[in-house]
Scaffold this active site. Sequence first.
Site, short mmCIF file in Angstrom:
data_model
loop_
_atom_site.label_atom_id
_atom_site.label_comp_id
_atom_site.label_asym_id
_atom_site.label_seq_id
_atom_site.Cartn_x
_atom_site.Cartn_y
_atom_site.Cartn_z
N SER A 107 -4.58 -5.70 0.87
CA SER A 107 -2.50 -5.68 0.51
C SER A 107 -2.51 -5.20 -0.42
CB SER A 107 -2.73 -6.00 2.06
OG SER A 107 -3.14 -5.87 2.46
N LYS A 108 -2.58 -6.55 -1.04
CA LYS A 108 -1.27 -6.95 -3.25
C LYS A 108 -1.68 -5.16 -3.41
CE LYS A 108 -1.50 -11.57 -2.24
NZ LYS A 108 -1.64 -12.65 -2.98
N LEU A 109 -2.66 -4.51 -2.63
CA LEU A 109 -2.85 -3.46 -4.03
C LEU A 109 -2.45 -2.75 -3.85
CD1 LEU A 109 -7.45 -3.21 -3.85
CD2 LEU A 109 -6.23 -4.07 -5.92
N ARG A 110 -1.57 -2.40 -2.74
CA ARG A 110 -0.85 -1.38 -2.69
C ARG A 110 0.71 -1.45 -3.10
NH1 ARG A 110 -3.24 2.08 1.62
NH2 ARG A 110 -3.90 1.47 3.24
#
Length: 127
Positions: A107-110
């Site tokens: 989710s950090k890629l978001r």
Amino acid sequence: MAPPVAKNTANGMMTSGLVKAKTLPRRAYVTFLAGDGDYWKGVVALAKGLRKAKSIYPLVVAMLPDVPMDHRQKLLSQGCIIREIEPLYPPENQTQFAMAYYVINYSKLRIWEVTNHSFFLFFLKKD
């Protein structure tokens, strides 16, 4: 002790006490927050540190929907800009190598989907 938070509003949202202009700068510090643990305290410390250093850029907190409302309120009171992001799950046919408990890491890629800023200064880890 860190300087007090200045209460600003722009476009109907609470902005960082670090922002001096009427509009948000195109640059920002960004960090990530998920869950109901005590990690929000690290974000508060980060916000206070940026204020103490007289940073001219806001702190954007990209967070998952599972962050409790009282934690969000505490971050807003410290001048953070909150952006909720959707969890990123691995494809169902790839769970042999991409376990579901890595959702937080995926989710950090978001963070790159957070708009209103053309350039992030750093991804700041608060723990």
